[in-house]
Each structure stands twice: as structure tokens, then as C-alpha cells.
Design a protein around this motif. Structure first.
Motif, PDB file in Angstrom:
ATOM      1  N   LEU A  88     -59.370 -23.624 -39.466  1.00  0.00           N
ATOM      2  CA  LEU A  88     -58.581 -23.429 -40.685  1.00  0.00           C
ATOM      3  C   LEU A  88     -59.414 -22.743 -41.769  1.00  0.00           C
ATOM      4  CD1 LEU A  88     -55.849 -23.907 -42.048  1.00  0.00           C
ATOM      5  CD2 LEU A  88     -56.689 -26.134 -42.781  1.00  0.00           C
ATOM      6  N   VAL A 113     -54.056 -25.903 -34.160  1.00  0.00           N
ATOM      7  CA  VAL A 113     -53.119 -26.889 -33.602  1.00  0.00           C
ATOM      8  C   VAL A 113     -53.674 -27.530 -32.351  1.00  0.00           C
ATOM      9  CG1 VAL A 113     -50.820 -27.155 -32.594  1.00  0.00           C
ATOM     10  CG2 VAL A 113     -51.136 -25.764 -34.643  1.00  0.00           C
ATOM     11  N   LEU A 135     -45.803 -19.730 -46.783  1.00  0.00           N
ATOM     12  CA  LEU A 135     -46.920 -20.030 -45.881  1.00  0.00           C
ATOM     13  C   LEU A 135     -48.009 -20.844 -46.589  1.00  0.00           C
ATOM     14  CD1 LEU A 135     -46.949 -16.628 -44.055  1.00  0.00           C
ATOM     15  CD2 LEU A 135     -46.882 -18.835 -42.886  1.00  0.00           C
ATOM     16  N   MET A 178     -51.804 -29.096 -43.822  1.00  0.00           N
ATOM     17  CA  MET A 178     -53.221 -29.494 -43.938  1.00  0.00           C
ATOM     18  C   MET A 178     -53.323 -30.955 -44.373  1.00  0.00           C
ATOM     19  SD  MET A 178     -55.361 -26.674 -46.057  1.00  0.00           S
ATOM     20  CE  MET A 178     -56.338 -27.846 -46.976  1.00  0.00           C
ATOM     21  N   ARG A 191     -52.503 -33.424 -41.836  1.00  0.00           N
ATOM     22  CA  ARG A 191     -53.578 -33.494 -40.832  1.00  0.00           C
ATOM     23  C   ARG A 191     -54.856 -34.119 -41.408  1.00  0.00           C
ATOM     24  NH1 ARG A 191     -53.951 -30.509 -36.255  1.00  0.00           N
ATOM     25  NH2 ARG A 191     -51.995 -29.650 -35.488  1.00  0.00           N
ATOM     26  N   GLY A 243     -48.380 -24.517 -45.516  1.00  0.00           N
ATOM     27  CA  GLY A 243     -49.707 -24.648 -44.918  1.00  0.00           C
ATOM     28  C   GLY A 243     -50.503 -25.757 -45.587  1.00  0.00           C
ATOM     29  N   TYR A 253     -42.753 -33.271 -41.956  1.00  0.00           N
ATOM     30  CA  TYR A 253     -43.860 -32.518 -41.361  1.00  0.00           C
ATOM     31  C   TYR A 253     -43.313 -31.486 -40.379  1.00  0.00           C
ATOM     32  CZ  TYR A 253     -47.695 -31.666 -38.104  1.00  0.00           C
ATOM     33  OH  TYR A 253     -48.602 -31.069 -37.275  1.00  0.00           O
ATOM     34  N   ALA A 269     -54.486 -19.945 -35.975  1.00  0.00           N
ATOM     35  CA  ALA A 269     -53.498 -21.018 -36.120  1.00  0.00           C
ATOM     36  C   ALA A 269     -53.312 -21.746 -34.789  1.00  0.00           C
ATOM     37  CB  ALA A 269     -52.172 -20.442 -36.598  1.00  0.00           C
ATOM     38  N   ALA A 287     -44.013 -16.959 -40.980  1.00  0.00           N
ATOM     39  CA  ALA A 287     -44.965 -16.074 -40.280  1.00  0.00           C
ATOM     40  C   ALA A 287     -44.205 -15.039 -39.452  1.00  0.00           C
ATOM     41  CB  ALA A 287     -45.880 -16.911 -39.387  1.00  0.00           C
ATOM     42  N   VAL A 316     -43.718 -27.406 -40.583  1.00  0.00           N
ATOM     43  CA  VAL A 316     -44.279 -26.542 -39.529  1.00  0.00           C
ATOM     44  C   VAL A 316     -43.244 -25.493 -39.115  1.00  0.00           C
ATOM     45  CG1 VAL A 316     -45.175 -26.462 -37.169  1.00  0.00           C
ATOM     46  CG2 VAL A 316     -45.880 -28.302 -38.703  1.00  0.00           C
TER      47      VAL A 316
END
Ligand code: HEM
Length: 169
Positions: free
Chosen positions: A96, A163, A64, A72, A75, A68, A4, A159, A15, A8
Motif C-alpha cells: 500500500l 489484498v 478512490l 485501509m 484493515r 481506499g 466494507y 492493489a 478504478a 471495496v
């Protein structure tokens, strides 16, 4: 779970590379090429650097979307929640949802700019830099570039909200 954190990290790096590359083109390359002593090479330079940045840009966008989606999933936000409406109960998922709408817009604007408007502008510019058509095409290409830059800045703000679970409308 290190995977994870790695995801990130890759997400943020992609980005940085995409937005940093756009900023370099807009604030360094394009203004420099307006100098009269560089006018002879300007169109070819923008075309060649645009083609190279296109590869980096789409690679970043691919990373991304992939990282991403993984972020997701970690999470506990599932794609189905955007279609059955359950995402609305989760502040991060609401931010999101807005972010994904803007990412979809960025993908469309990037495709039009990178594969049609941009190449057309440099082609006309190389053929006859003084023609009205070339100037119009360059303005159109700049406009698409600026739209993408603006969308990118809003996406990063969203973003930050994701978070930190800051609720959005
Ligand atoms: C143009 C595309 C994108 C940009 C510029 C971008 C940028 C960012 C940035 C800078 C962060 C870190 C925010 C922070 O730590 O404060 C982030 C986090 C995140 N992004 Fe993106 N992103 C993009 C596309 C996506 C896509 C397509 C998805 C989903 C499919 C996504 C899902 C996420 C998630 C879930 C997080 C939270 C990561 C965590 O758990 O800490 N992003 N994004």
C-alpha cells in the motif's frame, strides 16, 4: 460488515471507470480522429470529450481516495504507520505504501495534464493544426496521458498484492 464490502465494490468500480475511460480515449477516440475525414472536428472533439472525462476522472479519483482510506482503516492500517515506520511489519501495508506513492504521482500528473498541458494542446491545435507548436503540445499531452496510464496499471497490480498480502521489498 456490509459497509466494507460496499466500499471495496465502489473502489473497484471507480478504478474501472477511470482506467476504462482512459483506455477508450487512447485506443478508440484519438486513433479515430487521425482519419482525414474527421480532421475538421478533431481538436474540438478532443477538447470537449477531455473536459467531460475530466469531471468523471476526478470524481473517480476522489472516490478512490475516500474508499481506499476506509479500506485501509478496516484493515487496521493507519496513516500514522507510514510515518512511524510500523507499516513495514505488514506486507499489505508495504504494498500500500508503494501504491500511495504512485497515487500521489497520478494526482500530480493528472492535474498538470487535465488543467494545463491538455487544454493548451487543444487550444493550439484548434488555432492552427499544422503549426509546430501545436504538434509539440499534442505530443506533450500524449506523453502525460501515457505516464498516467502506465502508473494506473502498476497501481492495480499493487492493489492485487495488498489484498493477497504478497510481501513487497
Ligand atoms: C488511482 C487510484 C487507485 C486505484 C486505481 C486503485 C485500485 C484498487 C483495486 C483494483 C483494488 C482491488 C484489488 C483486489 O481486490 O485484488 C484496490 C484495493 C484496495 N485499495 Fe486501491 N486504488 C487506488 C487508490 C487507493 C488509495 C488512494 C488507497 C488508500 C488511501 C487505496 C487503498 C486500497 C485498499 C486498502 C485496498 C484493499 C481493499 C480490500 O480490503 O480488499 N487505494 N485498489
Amino acid at each position: 460488515m456490509w459497509l466494507y464490502e460496499l466500499s471495496v465494490w465502489l473502489h473497484i468500480l471507480a478504478a474501472c471507470a477511470w482506467i476504462g475511460g482512459m483506455a477508450f480515449l487512447v485506443f478508440v477516440v484519438v486513433p479515430l480522429l487521425r482519419r482525414p475525414d474527421l480532421s475538421k472536428v478533431a481538436a474540438a472533439f478532443v477538447q470537449k470529450s477531455g473536459e467531460r472525462f475530466r469531471i468523471l476522472g476526478w470524481t473517480c479519483l476522489g472516490i478512490l481516495v475516500a474508499t481506499g482510506s476506509f479500506n485501509m482503516w478496516i484493515r487496521g492500517i493507519h496513516w500514522s504507520s507510514f510515518f512511524d515506520g510500523t507499516y513495514a511489519q505488514n506486507p499489505s501495508a508495504r504494498a500500500l505504501a508503494w501504491k500511495l506513492l504512485l497515487v500521489a504521482a497520478v494526482l500530480v500528473v493528472s492535474a498538470i495534464h487535465d488543467f494545463y498541458v491538455g487544454p493548451r494542446a487543444t487550444r493550439l491545435w484548434e488555432a492552427d493544426p499544422t503549426s509546430a507548436e501545436a504538434k509539440r503540445a499534442r505530443r506533450q499531452a500524449s506523453r502525460y496521458g501515457r505516464i498516467n496510464g502506465t502508473l494506473a496499471l502498476i497501481i492495480v497490480l499493487l492493489a492485487v498484492f495488498i489484498v493477497r498480502g504478497i510481501p513487497l521489498g
